[in-house]
Design a protein around this motif. Sequence first.
Motif, short mmCIF file in Angstrom:
data_model
loop_
_atom_site.label_atom_id
_atom_site.label_comp_id
_atom_site.label_asym_id
_atom_site.label_seq_id
_atom_site.Cartn_x
_atom_site.Cartn_y
_atom_site.Cartn_z
N ASN A 168 0.79 -1.32 -0.12
CA ASN A 168 0.00 0.10 -0.16
C ASN A 168 0.91 1.25 -0.14
OD1 ASN A 168 -2.49 -1.24 0.00
ND2 ASN A 168 -2.67 -1.71 2.33
N LEU A 169 1.96 1.42 0.67
CA LEU A 169 3.00 2.36 0.82
C LEU A 169 3.44 2.56 -0.50
CD1 LEU A 169 4.50 4.42 2.50
CD2 LEU A 169 5.97 2.69 2.98
N HIS A 170 3.89 1.47 -1.16
CA HIS A 170 4.54 1.59 -2.33
C HIS A 170 3.65 2.08 -3.42
CE1 HIS A 170 5.25 -0.66 -6.18
NE2 HIS A 170 6.45 0.00 -6.03
N LYS A 171 2.45 1.66 -3.44
CA LYS A 171 1.47 2.24 -4.55
C LYS A 171 1.13 3.55 -4.34
CE LYS A 171 -0.77 -2.25 -5.71
NZ LYS A 171 -2.00 -3.14 -5.55
N ARG A 172 0.89 4.14 -3.10
CA ARG A 172 0.54 5.42 -2.53
C ARG A 172 1.72 6.24 -3.10
NH1 ARG A 172 1.71 8.01 1.83
NH2 ARG A 172 2.25 6.22 3.15
N ILE A 173 3.01 6.16 -2.68
CA ILE A 173 3.90 6.79 -2.83
C ILE A 173 4.29 6.79 -4.46
CG2 ILE A 173 6.49 7.01 -2.72
CD1 ILE A 173 5.07 7.94 -0.22
N ALA A 174 4.20 5.98 -5.13
CA ALA A 174 4.24 5.61 -6.53
C ALA A 174 3.31 6.71 -7.12
CB ALA A 174 4.31 4.40 -7.09
N LEU A 175 1.97 6.58 -6.79
CA LEU A 175 0.98 7.35 -7.53
C LEU A 175 1.06 8.70 -7.24
CD1 LEU A 175 -1.68 7.49 -9.16
CD2 LEU A 175 -3.00 7.13 -7.04
N ASN A 176 1.32 9.30 -6.06
CA ASN A 176 1.25 10.41 -5.70
C ASN A 176 2.71 11.06 -6.23
OD1 ASN A 176 -0.68 10.26 -4.07
ND2 ASN A 176 0.34 10.02 -1.97
N GLY A 177 3.64 10.52 -6.21
CA GLY A 177 4.86 10.89 -7.06
C GLY A 177 4.61 11.03 -8.52
N TYR A 178 3.95 10.27 -9.31
CA TYR A 178 3.74 10.53 -10.42
C TYR A 178 2.71 11.70 -10.82
CZ TYR A 178 1.47 9.51 -15.13
OH TYR A 178 1.05 9.69 -16.20
N GLU A 179 1.81 11.72 -9.97
CA GLU A 179 0.93 12.75 -9.99
C GLU A 179 1.39 14.00 -9.81
OE1 GLU A 179 -2.21 13.25 -11.29
OE2 GLU A 179 -2.19 10.83 -11.88
N LEU A 180 2.47 14.27 -8.86
CA LEU A 180 3.27 15.47 -8.54
C LEU A 180 4.02 15.78 -9.62
CD1 LEU A 180 4.51 17.13 -6.08
CD2 LEU A 180 6.45 15.69 -6.60
N ILE A 181 4.66 14.74 -10.45
CA ILE A 181 5.55 15.14 -11.58
C ILE A 181 4.44 15.61 -12.98
CG2 ILE A 181 6.95 14.27 -13.41
CD1 ILE A 181 8.31 14.62 -10.45
N ARG A 182 3.36 15.03 -13.06
CA ARG A 182 2.62 15.28 -14.12
C ARG A 182 2.09 16.50 -14.03
NH1 ARG A 182 -2.33 15.45 -15.36
NH2 ARG A 182 -3.06 14.79 -13.26
N LYS A 183 1.60 17.04 -12.65
CA LYS A 183 1.08 18.25 -12.56
C LYS A 183 1.93 19.51 -12.46
CE LYS A 183 -2.94 16.54 -10.04
NZ LYS A 183 -3.52 16.48 -8.73
N ASN A 184 3.06 19.14 -12.12
CA ASN A 184 3.90 20.42 -11.91
C ASN A 184 5.36 20.48 -12.57
OD1 ASN A 184 2.80 21.58 -9.41
ND2 ASN A 184 3.21 19.55 -8.75
N TYR A 185 5.55 19.36 -13.26
CA TYR A 185 6.78 19.37 -14.05
C TYR A 185 6.54 18.66 -15.46
CZ TYR A 185 8.47 20.21 -9.44
OH TYR A 185 8.73 20.68 -8.24
N SER A 186 5.53 18.49 -15.88
CA SER A 186 5.31 18.05 -17.46
C SER A 186 5.59 19.13 -18.27
CB SER A 186 3.91 17.72 -17.41
OG SER A 186 3.10 18.79 -17.41
N MET A 187 5.86 18.65 -19.57
CA MET A 187 6.07 19.48 -20.61
C MET A 187 4.83 20.57 -20.75
SD MET A 187 8.19 20.51 -22.94
CE MET A 187 9.32 19.02 -23.11
N GLU A 188 3.68 20.27 -20.54
CA GLU A 188 2.66 21.12 -20.74
C GLU A 188 2.49 22.11 -19.63
OE1 GLU A 188 -0.35 23.04 -22.35
OE2 GLU A 188 0.46 21.19 -23.41
N HIS A 189 3.02 21.74 -18.67
CA HIS A 189 3.16 22.61 -17.36
C HIS A 189 4.03 23.73 -17.54
CE1 HIS A 189 4.12 24.00 -13.31
NE2 HIS A 189 2.84 24.08 -13.10
N SER A 190 5.30 23.17 -18.09
CA SER A 190 6.26 23.82 -18.51
C SER A 190 6.14 25.06 -19.46
CB SER A 190 7.67 23.11 -18.84
OG SER A 190 8.15 22.26 -17.77
N LYS A 191 5.28 24.65 -20.32
CA LYS A 191 5.09 25.61 -21.71
C LYS A 191 4.11 26.68 -21.03
CE LYS A 191 4.64 21.82 -25.04
NZ LYS A 191 3.64 21.55 -26.01
#
Length: 70
Positions: free
Chosen positions: A32-55
């Motif tokens: 559960n910890l593994h899945k939570r950290i993986a999902l939250n980390g993915y979402e953090l990068i997608r929302k804040n550091y994606s190419m779209e966000h950078s643009k």
Amino acid sequence: EPLKAQQNVDILVGSTAQELADHLINLLSDENLHKRIALNGYELIRKNYSMEHSKEMLSDVFRKTLEKKK
């Protein structure tokens, strides 16, 4: 710009080798910890550091710069 990750929510950070080892052991033994950290980390990068966000951020910088010149 500081990293927007929260410890134990999006990321696990250790300041010593033992802390890092403990985090790894916890991730490997707690699915559960593994899945939570993986999902939250993915979402953090997608929302804040994606190419779209950078643009969007770069467009804002250009827009503000042009507005100052007027």
